[in-house]
Scaffold this active site. Structure first.
Site, mmCIF file in Angstrom:
data_model
loop_
_atom_site.group_PDB
_atom_site.id
_atom_site.type_symbol
_atom_site.label_atom_id
_atom_site.label_comp_id
_atom_site.label_asym_id
_atom_site.label_seq_id
_atom_site.Cartn_x
_atom_site.Cartn_y
_atom_site.Cartn_z
ATOM 1 N N HIS A 21 -18.448 13.843 12.707
ATOM 2 C CA HIS A 21 -19.904 13.894 12.504
ATOM 3 C C HIS A 21 -20.571 14.698 13.623
ATOM 4 C CE1 HIS A 21 -23.857 12.181 11.213
ATOM 5 N NE2 HIS A 21 -24.143 12.360 12.488
ATOM 6 N N GLU A 22 -20.238 14.369 14.864
ATOM 7 C CA GLU A 22 -20.861 15.055 15.988
ATOM 8 C C GLU A 22 -20.391 16.506 16.103
ATOM 9 O OE1 GLU A 22 -23.325 13.772 17.306
ATOM 10 O OE2 GLU A 22 -23.057 11.747 16.516
ATOM 11 N N HIS A 25 -22.773 18.616 14.127
ATOM 12 C CA HIS A 25 -23.974 18.974 14.884
ATOM 13 C C HIS A 25 -23.658 20.056 15.921
ATOM 14 C CE1 HIS A 25 -26.374 15.856 13.098
ATOM 15 N NE2 HIS A 25 -25.681 14.860 13.618
#
Length: 449
Positions: A21-22, A25
């Site tokens: 997920h990170e 980003h």
């Protein structure tokens, strides 16, 4: 050992999903020319860190999430030469892309997991009723053991997972629906009216309360729990239960129902042990399940191995076809999650379905004990849930940031900081309330067994 497996599986699950997920980003921020200061897995005290380029990578003490911290003049002074790389100076579309990248990464990860599953071959169950509980809703509407469910509502059923998902979906609408059944006597359509049928709360236990099971269990005892009422009566694995209180035993579910009504009251069992009939008087132990006092013998049934093997089926696709199958699975699962969340808001689905770290660890541990492919399937489901949760328009979540950046794109100016600060307090209250509810549900599941 199972507790240790659950903890390890939980850490691995969170580590994989949060990291990916990170990374979403991080990757998009770098492509947009934004300076990333910190990439953290976990919150709180830093346990381990290392420098790579201009970014500090770290592992923190609380493994319940992570974050990517970018250069932003609202947080600290930024030199004029670095100002173009500050997040708050970017065009709203770039900000939106960075905010959406985390949930999109989780969607892509789930797509990859399902592709691996479909290429490897997924063992699943046919939508055939191996057992129908006596007196249950399923029996009352006309379902019988051996029936195959072909459709529920207007949705086809190809596997047992389809059956469970479609039944929960149809029942949660609180509107009448039909079940298309292929039985020994032919194809029939059975109507179900949730308003007139006692299905209880719409939750994961709906299938059990409905009264159907894919497990072809027999009346032969498979396991006897140590120190249980059955063990104290010298009942052994391999014994076949012939009758209960003088009445022939038709199914294991009938035994469970009858014994549940007799806590601390002796019951008479006739057993077939190696061809010899043996009579046993057993006093069920009393246990409390969700506030109800019920009797328990401490027995587990033996499966009919031949029928169990026939109940299983395998889904396997070629590498290209698996892409379409995986995409369909992702879309269907996301739609189901959104529908259930929406119906939870209006009260049609129980909020008891919201689970916290304990539930997540339990699911991760159970899937890990079943093998690599079940563990990967569990990862895919949780990854999709994480994506949907983060896309909710709640401040502090990615969806909340998307909402702010969209407003900036439309109005041409950033959302005022006082509005963002107020939204942050609301978002924090929502997340705190959600976590409190999840922890309460975890605690309730633990004490209710």
């Amino acid at each position: 050992m199972s507790v240790l497996i659950s903890i390890l599986a939980f850490v691995v699950t969170i580590g994989i999903l949060v990291t990916f997920h990170e990374l979403g980003h991080y990757w998009v921020a770098k492509r947009c020319g934004i300076k990333v200061l910190t990439f953290s897995i976990g919150f709180g005290k830093k346990l381990l860190s290392w420098q790579r380029g201009e970014t500090t990578w770290q592992l923190a003490a609380v493994p319940l999430g992570g974050y990517v911290r970018m250069l932003d003049e609202r947080e600290r002074p930024v030199t004029p030469e670095e100002l173009p790389r500050s997040f708050n100076q970017q065009h709203p579309l770039k900000k939106m892309a960075v905010a959406a990248a985390g949930p999109v990464a989780n969607l892509l990860l789930a797509l990859l997991f399902y592709w691996v599953l479909f290429v490897s071959g997924v063992t699943t169950l046919k939508p055939v009723l191996a057992d129908v509980t006596a007196g249950s809703v399923a029996q009352q509407i006309g379902l019988r053991a051996g029936d195959r469910i072909d459709a529920i509502g207007n949705r086809p059923v190809n596997t047992w997972d389809d059956l469970a998902e479609n039944l929960i979906d149809s029942a949660s609408k609180h509107e009448p629906f039909d079940i298309a059944v292929h039985s020994q006597s032919g194809d029939v359509t059975l109507p179900v009216d949730p308003a007139r049928t006692s299905l209880g709360e719409i939750d994961a236990n709906l299938i059990d309360r409905f009264g159907i099971s894919p497990l072809p269990i027999t009346t032969v005892i498979g396991q006897v729990a140590p120190d249980s009422a059955a063990a104290q009566a010298d009942i052994k694995a391999g014994d076949r239960i012939v009758s209960l209180n003088g009445k022939p035993l038709q199914s294991w579910s009938a035994l469970q129902q009858a014994v549940a009504h007799y806590p601390i009251q002796p019951v008479q069992l006739v057993l077939d042990r190696h061809g010899e009939h043996i009579s046993k008087t057993v006093t069920p132990h009393e246990i409390v399940v969700k506030g109800q006092h019920i009797g328990q013998l401490g027995l587990a049934p033996r499966l009919d191995e031949a029928r169990w093997k026939a109940q299983q089926m395998q889904l396997r696709y070629g590498p290209v076809d698996a892409i379409g199958a995986a995409a369909t699975k992702v879309v269907d699962t996301v739609k189901f999650i959104l529908q259930m969340f929406g119906r939870m808001i209006v009260g049609h689905v129980s909020v008891k379905q919201i689970g916290g770290p304990v539930t997540l660890a339990d699911l991760a541990g159970r899937s890990a004990e079943m093998g690599l492919l079940p563990f990967i399937e569990n990862l895919a489901r949780i990854s999709l849930s994480l994506a949907v949760l983060n896309l909710l328009p709640v401040p502090l979540l990615d969806g909340g940031h998307l909402m702010y950046h969209t407003a900036e794109l439309v109005t041409g100016r950033p959302v005022p900081e006082r509005v963002q600060a107020f939204g942050m307090r609301l978002g924090l209250a929502f997340i705190a309330g959600l976590m409190a509810l999840a922890l309460y549900n975890d605690f309730f599941r633990l004490i209710s067994g």
